[in-house]
Design an enzyme around this catalytic site. Structure first.
Site, mmCIF file in Angstrom:
data_model
loop_
_atom_site.group_PDB
_atom_site.id
_atom_site.type_symbol
_atom_site.label_atom_id
_atom_site.label_comp_id
_atom_site.label_asym_id
_atom_site.label_seq_id
_atom_site.Cartn_x
_atom_site.Cartn_y
_atom_site.Cartn_z
ATOM 1 C CE LYS A 22 7.874 43.156 86.125
ATOM 2 N NZ LYS A 22 6.793 44.002 86.681
ATOM 3 C CG ASN A 23 5.491 45.667 83.343
ATOM 4 O OD1 ASN A 23 5.471 44.909 84.315
ATOM 5 N ND2 ASN A 23 6.169 46.802 83.329
ATOM 6 N NE ARG A 93 1.882 50.049 92.965
ATOM 7 C CZ ARG A 93 1.140 50.790 93.765
ATOM 8 N NH1 ARG A 93 1.307 50.734 95.059
ATOM 9 N NH2 ARG A 93 0.232 51.596 93.267
ATOM 10 C CB CYS A 117 6.304 50.712 96.253
ATOM 11 S SG CYS A 117 6.899 51.811 94.997
ATOM 12 N N PRO A 123 -0.358 55.885 94.156
ATOM 13 C CG PRO A 123 -1.282 57.956 93.594
ATOM 14 C CD PRO A 123 0.025 57.254 93.774
ATOM 15 C CB VAL A 124 -4.974 52.468 92.868
ATOM 16 C CG1 VAL A 124 -3.763 51.561 92.756
ATOM 17 C CG2 VAL A 124 -5.620 52.372 94.241
ATOM 18 C CG ASP A 125 -5.587 58.961 92.146
ATOM 19 O OD1 ASP A 125 -4.509 58.344 92.075
ATOM 20 O OD2 ASP A 125 -5.761 60.063 91.586
ATOM 21 C CG LEU A 126 -5.304 58.408 87.828
ATOM 22 C CD1 LEU A 126 -4.064 58.455 86.946
ATOM 23 C CD2 LEU A 126 -6.224 59.570 87.482
ATOM 24 C CB ILE A 330 7.377 58.176 85.869
ATOM 25 C CG1 ILE A 330 7.688 58.436 84.396
ATOM 26 C CG2 ILE A 330 6.119 57.318 86.055
ATOM 27 C CD1 ILE A 330 6.566 58.965 83.558
ATOM 28 N NE ARG A 400 8.337 42.123 92.161
ATOM 29 C CZ ARG A 400 7.767 43.308 92.307
ATOM 30 N NH1 ARG A 400 8.315 44.197 93.102
ATOM 31 N NH2 ARG A 400 6.661 43.611 91.671
HETATM 32 C C1 UD1 Z 1 3.542 50.378 85.215
HETATM 33 C C2 UD1 Z 1 4.603 49.324 85.185
HETATM 34 C C3 UD1 Z 1 5.859 49.827 85.883
HETATM 35 C C4 UD1 Z 1 6.304 51.152 85.285
HETATM 36 C C5 UD1 Z 1 5.159 52.149 85.264
HETATM 37 C C6 UD1 Z 1 5.492 53.449 84.525
HETATM 38 C C7 UD1 Z 1 3.313 47.265 85.227
HETATM 39 C C8 UD1 Z 1 2.891 46.062 85.997
HETATM 40 N N1 UD1 Z 1 4.107 48.140 85.877
HETATM 41 O O1 UD1 Z 1 3.224 50.623 86.586
HETATM 42 O O2 UD1 Z 1 6.885 48.844 85.705
HETATM 43 O O3 UD1 Z 1 7.355 51.695 86.066
HETATM 44 O O4 UD1 Z 1 4.019 51.561 84.591
HETATM 45 O O5 UD1 Z 1 5.839 53.160 83.216
HETATM 46 O O6 UD1 Z 1 2.999 47.416 84.060
HETATM 47 N N2 UD1 Z 1 -0.621 57.333 89.203
HETATM 48 C C9 UD1 Z 1 -1.525 58.038 89.969
HETATM 49 N N3 UD1 Z 1 -2.740 57.472 90.227
HETATM 50 C C10 UD1 Z 1 -3.086 56.236 89.750
HETATM 51 C C11 UD1 Z 1 -2.164 55.524 88.975
HETATM 52 C C12 UD1 Z 1 -0.932 56.092 88.712
HETATM 53 O O7 UD1 Z 1 -1.249 59.156 90.406
HETATM 54 O O8 UD1 Z 1 -4.205 55.779 90.021
HETATM 55 C C13 UD1 Z 1 0.702 57.914 88.898
HETATM 56 C C14 UD1 Z 1 1.869 57.106 89.434
HETATM 57 O O9 UD1 Z 1 2.144 57.432 90.791
HETATM 58 C C15 UD1 Z 1 2.981 57.517 88.487
HETATM 59 C C16 UD1 Z 1 2.244 57.689 87.149
HETATM 60 O O10 UD1 Z 1 0.867 57.853 87.496
HETATM 61 O O11 UD1 Z 1 3.534 58.748 88.852
HETATM 62 C C17 UD1 Z 1 2.382 56.545 86.182
HETATM 63 O O12 UD1 Z 1 2.079 55.328 86.851
HETATM 64 P P1 UD1 Z 1 1.440 54.082 86.111
HETATM 65 O O13 UD1 Z 1 1.640 54.220 84.642
HETATM 66 O O14 UD1 Z 1 0.056 53.878 86.600
HETATM 67 O O15 UD1 Z 1 2.331 52.905 86.670
HETATM 68 P P2 UD1 Z 1 1.899 51.411 86.947
HETATM 69 O O16 UD1 Z 1 0.824 51.000 85.999
HETATM 70 O O17 UD1 Z 1 1.679 51.210 88.403
#
Ligand code: UD1
Length: 423
Positions: A22-23, A93, A117, A123-126, A330, A400
């Site tokens: 999926k991912n 997301r 969630c 967040p998506v700040d990165l 995480i 899902r």
């Molecule tokens: C992806 C996976 C999800 C998995 C996660 C961690 C997909 C579709 N989903 O989610 O199944 O649980 O990786 O392996 O591939 N963060 C920030 N800011 C950002 C982005 C992330 O602070 O802009 C933080 C998150 O809150 C979290 C950490 O970074 O604590 C890792 O998240 P991330 O690797 O981005 O997870 P996803 O890509 O959303």
């Protein structure tokens, strides 16, 4: 709404194969937006999430066809919209993955800001910081991210250091940078296999990417990309879930057609817990008959133990010998499964982001509720171990991310039935 009826105890045993990842499928579906041509993906899992992503692509105006043989064609030659609406982003997301390709190819993207969630703000700040570093102007407007490339419409390569390792931000920024002018260097990039497969797909389209699998990824932007042709690799979390079925239920499970290197952290824990295992070139067999000893589990970015396997390994610890600890690093709140596993008799205490699990050989069936995707998987396996009947409601969560899981588990001997939830 549907639910599962599960009758236990059953020691799940036999051979099983996971579907496509999926991912990996979700970002690769968005990568098809980078080309005018028709992309073809094979082994695409038929899941709620992949169908939601198709609806996102169709909303943009892409033409697509997903067949029952898991073959997906996408043509994004002409798009009508550059906007991913709230209604879809709020249900998944990963819809934000359209931002990078749209911005890279069309110089503009409007994507609804995802909400929080069940396990935190996420967040998506990165993602946004990465797009800004590539020269985009990013504004938040009525709940939407409005991103525009600099005048001329093309992003510019840049050095980007991620504060923390993020799969989503690495993928999104990578998809934007492949069409940027000049070189982009991503530091502290995610090393998950999903990123490696995405880079492989982008390179097949003509992108120039190096360093994948390490934390420094170098991308040299190109003018345009051709269509994507690729088969989606097996889902490593689904593989891990089936392997966990062995210690949870005391059976012997062989997962075929998988990539054993991707299971390093899980197999290491199983070894520490005293399980017998055999690993071939593309298969793994785990014997849970002897029982598992207590584990110390800490989730971490790849190659560490995946947070997406934390709930399933907690179910294994619930029936292990001794006291296990599981530390979630995480998503600090990712523990919605704890209360439901307790309903089956698991002895779990939460202390901040650490779960302390006292193993007991016995679980009892009970009515439980799925609260997210991996929670559902953990509950189904624990229910197979538990004595008596378990009803698991809200199983749309499992759909899902696992394609027809009840059929695969039936193949392993599970007594599981899907039925309409009585109103
Ligand atoms: C992806 C996976 C999800 C998995 C996660 C961690 C997909 C579709 N989903 O989610 O199944 O649980 O990786 O392996 O591939 N963060 C920030 N800011 C950002 C982005 C992330 O602070 O802009 C933080 C998150 O809150 C979290 C950490 O970074 O604590 C890792 O998240 P991330 O690797 O981005 O997870 P996803 O890509 O959303």
């Amino acid at each position: 709404m549907e639910r599962f009826l599960i009758e236990g105890p059953v020691a799940l045993s036999g051979e099983v194969r996971a579907g496509g990842s999926k991912n990996t499928a979700l970002p690769l579906m968005c990568a098809a937006l980078l080309s005018e041509g028709t992309s073809v993906l094979g082994n695409v899992p038929l899941l709620r999430d992949t169908r939601t992503m198709l609806r996102v692509l169709e909303t943009l105006g892409a033409k697509s066809e997903l067949n029952s043989d898991h073959r997906l064609t996408i043509n994004a030659g002409e798009l009508a919209e550059l906007e991913a609406p709230y209604d879809l982003v709020k249900t998944m997301r990963a819809s934000v993955y359209v931002m990078g390709p749209l911005l890279g190819r069309f110089g503009r993207a409007r994507v609804s800001l995802p909400g929080g969630c069940a396990w935190g703000p996420r967040p998506v700040d990165l993602h946004l910081m990465g797009m800004e570093r590539l020269g985009a102007t990013v504004e938040l407007d009525h709940g939407y991210i409005d991103a525009k490339a600099p005048p001329g419409g093309r992003l510019r390569g840049a050095e980007i250091t991620f504060r923390i390792s993020s799969v989503g931000a690495t993928a999104n920024v990578m998809m934007a940078a492949v069409l940027a002018e000049g070189r982009t260097v991503l530091e502290n990039a995610a090393r998950e296999p999903d990123i490696r497969y995405l880079a492989e797909g982008l390179c097949r389209m003509g992108a120039k990417i190096e360093g994948v699998g390490s934390s420094t990824i170098i991308i040299d932007g190109v003018e345009s990309l051709g269509p994507l042709e690729m088969d989606i690799p097996p889902d490593r979390i689904e593989v891990g879930t089936f392997l966990a079925a062995a210690p949870i239920t005391g059976g012997r499970v062989r997962v075929v057609d998988c990539v054993p290197e991707e299971q390093g952290a899980l197999l290491e824990l199983f070894r520490q817990g005293g399980l017998e295992m055999e690993v071939g070139e593309d298969w793994i067999e785990v014997d849970g008959h002897g029982g598992l000893s207590a584990l110390e589990v800490v989730t971490a970015p790849y190659p560490g133990f995946p947070t997406d396997m934390q709930a399933q390994i907690m179910a294994a610890c619930a029936v292990a010998e001794g006291v296990s600890t599981l530390t979630e690093t995480i998503y600090l709140d990712r523990f919605t499964h704890v209360a439901e596993l307790r309903r089956l008799g698991a002895k779990i205490r939460l202390d901040g982001n650490v779960a302390v699990v006292t193993g007991s050989r016995h679980l009892d069936g009970a009515p439980v509720m799925a609260t997210d995707l991996r929670c559902s998987a953990a509950l189904i396996l624990a229910a197979c171990r538990a004595k008596g009947e378990t009803t698991l409601s809200r199983i749309y969560h499992i759909d899902r991310g696992y394609e027809r899981i009840e059929e695969k588990l039936t193949q392993l001997g599970a007594k599981i039935r899907r039925e309409e939830e009585p109103s």
